[in-house]
Write a protein that holds these residues in place. Structure first.
Motif, mmCIF file in Angstrom:
data_model
loop_
_atom_site.group_PDB
_atom_site.id
_atom_site.type_symbol
_atom_site.label_atom_id
_atom_site.label_comp_id
_atom_site.label_asym_id
_atom_site.label_seq_id
_atom_site.Cartn_x
_atom_site.Cartn_y
_atom_site.Cartn_z
ATOM 1 N N PHE A 104 -53.015 38.932 14.299
ATOM 2 C CA PHE A 104 -52.056 38.436 15.285
ATOM 3 C C PHE A 104 -51.863 39.460 16.395
ATOM 4 N N LEU A 105 -51.509 40.666 15.999
ATOM 5 C CA LEU A 105 -51.228 41.736 16.964
ATOM 6 C C LEU A 105 -52.369 41.932 17.965
ATOM 7 N N LEU A 106 -53.594 42.041 17.434
ATOM 8 C CA LEU A 106 -54.728 42.283 18.315
ATOM 9 C C LEU A 106 -55.515 41.004 18.588
ATOM 10 N N GLY A 107 -55.592 40.140 17.592
ATOM 11 C CA GLY A 107 -56.344 38.895 17.748
ATOM 12 C C GLY A 107 -55.728 37.965 18.787
ATOM 13 N N GLN A 108 -54.405 38.009 18.896
ATOM 14 C CA GLN A 108 -53.737 37.148 19.866
ATOM 15 C C GLN A 108 -53.343 37.919 21.137
ATOM 16 N N GLY A 109 -53.820 39.134 21.223
ATOM 17 C CA GLY A 109 -53.622 39.888 22.466
ATOM 18 C C GLY A 109 -52.204 40.372 22.721
ATOM 19 N N LEU A 110 -51.452 40.665 21.665
ATOM 20 C CA LEU A 110 -50.080 41.115 21.886
ATOM 21 C C LEU A 110 -50.004 42.530 22.453
ATOM 22 N N PHE A 111 -50.843 43.419 21.916
ATOM 23 C CA PHE A 111 -50.853 44.783 22.448
ATOM 24 C C PHE A 111 -51.534 44.750 23.813
ATOM 25 N N VAL A 112 -51.012 45.535 24.720
ATOM 26 C CA VAL A 112 -51.554 45.581 26.066
ATOM 27 C C VAL A 112 -53.044 45.973 26.000
ATOM 28 N N ASP A 113 -53.859 45.336 26.803
ATOM 29 C CA ASP A 113 -55.304 45.588 26.862
ATOM 30 C C ASP A 113 -56.088 45.110 25.634
ATOM 31 N N SER A 114 -55.452 44.366 24.729
ATOM 32 C CA SER A 114 -56.212 43.945 23.545
ATOM 33 C C SER A 114 -56.875 42.583 23.750
ATOM 34 N N ASP A 115 -56.645 41.974 24.911
ATOM 35 C CA ASP A 115 -57.298 40.698 25.201
ATOM 36 C C ASP A 115 -58.807 40.869 25.193
ATOM 37 N N GLY A 116 -59.461 39.952 24.531
ATOM 38 C CA GLY A 116 -60.911 39.936 24.596
ATOM 39 C C GLY A 116 -61.608 40.989 23.754
ATOM 40 N N LEU A 117 -60.859 41.687 22.885
ATOM 41 C CA LEU A 117 -61.513 42.627 21.977
ATOM 42 C C LEU A 117 -62.349 41.829 20.969
#
Ligand SMILES: [Zn+2]
Lengths: 58, 756
Positions: free
Chosen positions: B527-540
Motif C-alpha cells: 500500500f505505502l509504496l505500491g499505491q504511491g503514498l510515499f513521495v516519489d514512489s509512483d511508478g516504482l
C-alpha cells in the motif's frame, strides 16, 4: 424484606479516567506501565494567574 | 585498572558493566520483585570497594575474580536467594558458553516471563498502553515482538550497538520491527489517493463521490497503510481533502431537491433540467448567490421559489450528511481493530486552515462529532486531532476561521482534543506557502514532525513523507558521569565529548537499520509504496531500489531527561534557575548542530526529536539507579522526564512553562510537544483555555496540548471530573445503585452543536 438487590446496577463497574500519555489518550490508567503511572500521579496543575502574552490583531 | 577476560584479552575497567551484571543477577532471579535498585546499588558499591582494596590502580583483575567478589558480597550482605540464582546462572553460563546456546537461553527467558505472568505482574506487557496484553492476540503479538527483538540483537545489529541498548545508554524504539524493515509513519496525501482511486489488495476502490465516501475512504486509507508501517498514520490537511466531497454531496442534493419540487408542482416543462444540471455540475463552491440560476427561473415565480427552497434544503442536508460522515469516521477509527492485541490504528488528523465554505463545514462538523463523542458519549481516543493555528486565517478575531478556533478550544476543554499546532512559529513558517496545504506543517499525533529535507531540497513538504525510525539517548547518564553528581566540578568538555559519541553511535545504528529498510522491495509494502503514498514512489517497479524514496524520510535522534541531566550537571534544572535554562538550550543546540552537520555529510535527514517516552520512561532510570543508586532530583523517581520538559512535579505557572519550553521547539526539528496541566475548573473557563493556546502561539511553540481530567461513569454516562462520587448518579466507584437513580439522571454535559 425489601428486594433492592436485583435492581442494583453498576456493581464492580469502575469509573473511566481518560488521560494523555506521550500524545495518546488512554481510557484507563490500568494499562499504563509502572513508570508512566507514576508520572501521571506526579503531575501538578499549572496556575494561570499571570497569563500575559496575547498578541493582538495589527 | 584493567580487566582480563576469559579469552585472555585485556580490556579497560568499566564499572558500568559490573553494575549491569549485578542488576541482571537480581532481575533474572525468581525473587526479583522483592528487591529495588537500591539493593543492586548496595552490592555494586561494596564490590567496587572490595576490588579497589585488593588491586592497585594500575592492576589487572581477572573477570572470574570479579564474579567471585560479587558472590561473596551477595552472601555476606544476606542476599542468599540472589546469590543462589547468580551462582547457578554463572554455572549454567559457563557450561553453555557457545553463542547459540546463549542466544537460546535469552530467548527462552524472555518467553517464560511473557507466558507465566499476567499484564498486571509483568510490566513489559504494559509497555504500550494501546495493546491489551491480556488478550490472546495481544499475547501472540508479544511472543512475536520478543522473539523479533532478541533476533535483531543477536543476528542483525552490531554487538556494540546491541550492548549500548541493553546497558541503557541508548534506546532503539520499535526494535521488534527491525527485521521487517518497516518504517515508522506517513503523512498521507489523500488528495492524490482520491483523484485516481486506489487498491487495498482486495479490489480497487473508485474515486469517492460525496462526503460519506470521502470520509469512509479516508479511514480505509489509514487502516491499509498502517499494516505497512509500525507507527502511526497522519492526515496533514483533512479539511482540504474532505471539502470536494462536501461540494459533490451538495450538488447531488441540490439537483435532487429541484427535481423533486418541479415534479411535485408539475412544472417540469418550464425548465431545461439538463442545462440546469450542467450548470450545477460546473459550480466550484456551494456558497453561491441564487441569482447564478436566474436564467432558469426568471420566467416563472413558482420556479424561482422552488429553486431557492431547494438550495436552502440542499445546504441543510449537506451539513447533516457531513456531520454523519464525520461521526462515522471517528467511530470507525476507534473501533476497527486492524492489528493484533485489540489495537486500532494510531491515527492523527490535522485541520483548521481551509477557509472555503466546504472546508469550514468539514471543520465545524468534525468538531461537533468529536464533541458529542462515541455511541454512549465516550471520549474518542483516536484520531489524535490537531487544529492548525495560523494568523490571518483563524488566530485574530477578524480572521475567517476565528469562530472555528474558538469552537476548537471549547471542544478541547471537554475532550482533550484537538491539540494545537502553530504554523506562525518561524521554523514552520519558513516552509509555508499561502494557499498550498502541502506546505503547512503537519504533526503525527504523538509529536513527530517531518518538514525540512536535506536529502531532497525540492521536496520540503509535509505530505507523502514520514519517519524511518528513531532512537533515543539517555542524556541523564552522561550528565551524572560528568556533572557534580559524581564530581567536584562539572566537566563540560568531557560531557560534550560523550554526547557527541552517543550521537555518532545512534547515527551508525540508524544507518544500519536504514540499510535494512532500503533492501526491501515495493511488494513488502504494497500500500505505502505500491499505491504511491510515499513521495516519489509512483511508478516504482517490483525490483526497483527503494532507497531514493526512503531518503525523504527522517532519521530521528531523540533524547530523554534534560531536566535530570541538568540537575546532575549543575544541581538545578531549567524550571529552577537561569543558569540551567541557559545550559539546557546550549546542550540541545549543540545536539541539533551536530545532527545538521551529519545530515549534510550523508545527504539524509537526521533530525532531533523530543522523544515520546512511552515504554522507555522507566527503563533508563532503573538501570541508572542500579549503577549510581538513588540520587535526589536525578534517579529518585520511577521515570525520567520527557525530552526537554520541565519536570511534571515542579510547581510552575502555565506562562512560565510555555516560555521556558518554547525555544526547544525550534531546536527539535524531528518533533516536539508542550503540555499544560489544568484542573477541571480552569479547563472549563474557556477564556483562560483560549489564552493558554494563544500564549503558546506567541511563544513560538510548534505543537501543544492542554491536559485536564476527563472522567466518565459508564453506568450513567456522566462525563466530566469525577472525584470519589459520581456527580451524575451519586454512586461511588464499583458501587451498585438502584436503577431508578440512574434513570433520573439526564446527561448534563453540554453539546457544542446544541448551544450554538
Ligand atoms: Zn454516575
Amino acid at each position: 424484606m425489601k428486594n433492592t438487590k436485583q435492581n442494583l446496577v453498576g456493581e464492580g463497574v469502575k469509573f473511566e479516567r481518560i488521560r494523555r500519555i506521550t500524545g495518546y489518550l488512554v481510557g484507563t490508567i490500568d494499562r499504563f506501565n509502572n513508570a508512566k503511572r507514576a508520572e501521571e500521579r506526579d503531575r501538578v496543575k499549572h496556575s494561570i494567574d499571570t497569563l500575559k502574552c496575547d498578541k493582538k490583531a495589527v | 585498572m584493567k580487566v582480563v577476560k576469559r579469552d585472555g584479552k585485556v580490556v579497560s575497567f568499566n564499572d558500568t558493566k559490573i553494575a549491569i551484571a549485578i542488576r541482571k543477577g537480581f532481575v533474572n532471579s525468581r525473587s526479583a520483585t522483592s528487591y529495588t535498585e537500591d539493593d543492586h546499588n548496595k552490592i555494586f558499591t561494596k564490590v567496587i570497594e572490595e576490588i579497589n582494596k585488593r588491586y592497585p590502580k594500575d592492576g589487572q583483575v581477572p573477570i572470574e575474580v570479579i564474579q567471585d567478589i560479587i558472590e561473596e558480597e551477595l552472601k555476606s550482605l544476606g542476599y542468599v536467594d540472589i546469590y543462589d540464582s547468580f551462582s547457578s546462572y554463572r554455572t549454567r553460563r559457563s557450561e553453555s558458553r557457545k553463542a547459540f546456546q546463549n542466544r537460546q537461553h535469552k530467548l527462552m527467558k524472555a518467553i517464560e516471563s511473557l507466558s507465566l505472568k499476567t499484564a498486571i505482574e509483568e510490566d513489559s506487557k504494559r509497555d504500550n498502553a494501546n495493546v491489551d496484553g491480556n488478550t490472546a492476540m495481544g499475547t501472540m503479538l508479544q511472543y512475536g515482538s520478543t522473539l523479533a527483538r532478541e533476533f535483531a540483537k543477536s543476528y542483525i545489529m552490531s554487538p556494540r550497538i546491541a550492548s549500548a541498548h541493553d546497558d541503557g545508554e541508548i534506546y532503539i524504539h520499535d526494535m521488534d520491527f527491525m527485521p521487517m524493515g518497516t518504517t515508522t509513519c506517513c503523512q498521507i496525501n489523500l488528495d492524490k489517493l482520491f483523484s485516481r482511486g486506489f487498491s487495498t489488495g482486495h479490489g480497487h476502490l473508485r474515486p469517492p463521490k460525496g462526503i460519506s465516501t470521502y470520509a469512509a475512504l479516508a479511514a480505509i486509507a489509514i487502516q491499509s497503510n498502517q499494516n505497512d508501517q509500525h507507527g502511526g498514520q497522519s492526515i496533514p490537511a483533512f479539511d482540504f481533502y474532505m471539502a470536494p466531497g462536501v461540494l459533490q454531496t451538495f450538488k447531488k442534493m441540490f439537483k435532487q431537491a429541484v427535481k423533486e419540487y418541479i415534479d411535485l408542482l408539475e412544472i417540469t416543462k418550464e425548465i431545461d433540467f439538463d442545462k440546469f444540471v450542467k450548470k450545477v455540475d460546473e459550480l466550484t463552491t456551494m456558497d453561491v448567490d441564487i441569482k447564478t440560476f436566474k436564467e432558469f427561473y426568471e420566467k416563472d415565480k413558482q420556479l424561482e421559489k422552488s429553486i431557492k427552497k431547494a438550495y436552502d434544503m440542499a445546504i441543510k442536508k449537506t451539513d447533516r450528511e457531513t456531520f454523519q460522515a464525520m461521526e462515522a469516521f471517528v467511530h470507525n477509527l476507534n473501533t476497527m481493530h486492524s492489528r493484533a492485541g485489540a489495537q486500532v490504528p494510531f491515527s492523527s488528523i490535522n485541520f483548521g486552515t481551509d477557509i472555503s465554505y466546504e472546508g469550514r463545514m468539514v471543520i465545524k462538523n468534525y468538531l461537533y462529532a468529536l464533541d458529542s463523542g462515541l455511541g454512549k458519549g465516550e471520549t474518542p481516543i483516536f484520531p489524535i486531532s490537531i487544529f492548525k493555528v495560523k494568523e490571518d486565517i483563524n488566530y485574530f478575531e477578524k480572521d475567517p476561521n476565528y469562530d472555528l478556533f474558538k469552537l476548537a478550544c471549547k471542544v478541547s476543554a471537554k475532550r482533550l482534543f484537538p491539540n494545537f499546532s502553530f504554523i506562525d512559529s518561524p521554523f514552520n513558517l519558513q516552509y509555508y506557502k499561502k494557499g498550498d496545504p502541502n506546505s503547512e506543517v503537519a504533526y503525527m499525533g504523538c509529536r513527530t514532525r517531518v518538514m525540512g529535507n536535506t536529502a531532497n531540497p525540492d521536496k520540503e513538504i509535509a505530505t507523502g513523507r514520514g519517519n524511518a525510525s528513531f532512537t533515543s539517548i539517555n542524556l541523564v547518564r552522561i550528565g551524572i558521569k560528568h556533572g557534580i553528581a559524581t564530581n567536584k566540578e562539572p566537566n563540560m568538555e568531557e560531557f560534550y565529548k560523550e554526547v557527541d559519541e552517543k550521537i555518532d553511535l545512534v547515527k551508525d545504528q540508524l544507518l544500519e537499520r536504514f540499510k535494512i529498510q532500503c533492501s526491501k522491495k515495493v511488494y513488502n509494502f504494497p500500500f505505502l509504496l505500491g499505491q504511491g503514498l510515499f513521495v516519489d514512489s509512483d511508478g516504482l517497479g517490483p525490483e526497483d531500489d527503494i532507497t531514493p524514496v526512503l531518503r525523504n524520510c527522517s532519521l530521528g535522534v531523540g533524547f530523554i531527561g534534560l531536566a535530570e541531566c541538568l540537575t546532575a550537571l549543575i544541581g538545578s534544572h531549567h524550571g529552577e534557575t537561569e543558569e540551567a535554562r541557559k545550559l539546557g538550550l546550549e546542550i540541545v543546540s549543540h545536539m541539533r548542530e551536530r545532527l545538521d552537520n551529519i545530515s549534510k555529510q550523508y545527504k539524509l535527514n537526521f533530525t532531533l526529536l523530543a522523544t515520546p517516552a512511552e515504554g522507555l520512561s522507566g527503563k533508563f532510570v532503573a538501570i541508572d539507579r542500579s549503577i549510581y543508586g538513588t540520587m535526589p532530583g536525578i534517579t529518585d523517581k520511577e521515570y525520567y522526564t520527557n525530552s526537554y520538559h520541565v519536570p511534571v512535579r515542579y510547581n510552575i505557572s502555565a506562562t512560565e512553562k510555555i516560555k521556558i519550553e518554547g525555544p526547544y521547539h525550534a531546536l527539535t526539528n524531528g518533533g516536539h510537544i508542550t503540555y499544560i496541566e489544568l484542573d477541571g475548573d480552569t479547563a472549563n473557563n474557556l477564556e483562560a483555555f483560549e489564552k493558554i493556546v494563544r500564549c503558546m502561539h506567541d511563544n513560538k511553540i510548534g505543537y501543544g496540548a492542554i491536559n485536564h481530567p476527563v472522567d466518565r461513569d459508564p453506568v450513567c454516562g456522566y462525563t466530566g471530573v469525577i472525584g470519589d462520587v459520581c456527580p451524575g448518579c451519586g454512586r461511588h466507584e464499583s458501587e451498585g445503585i438502584p436503577v431508578e437513580q440512574v434513570e433520573h439522571f439526564e446527561i448534563r454535559t453540554e453539546c457544542a452543536s446544541c448551544t450554538k
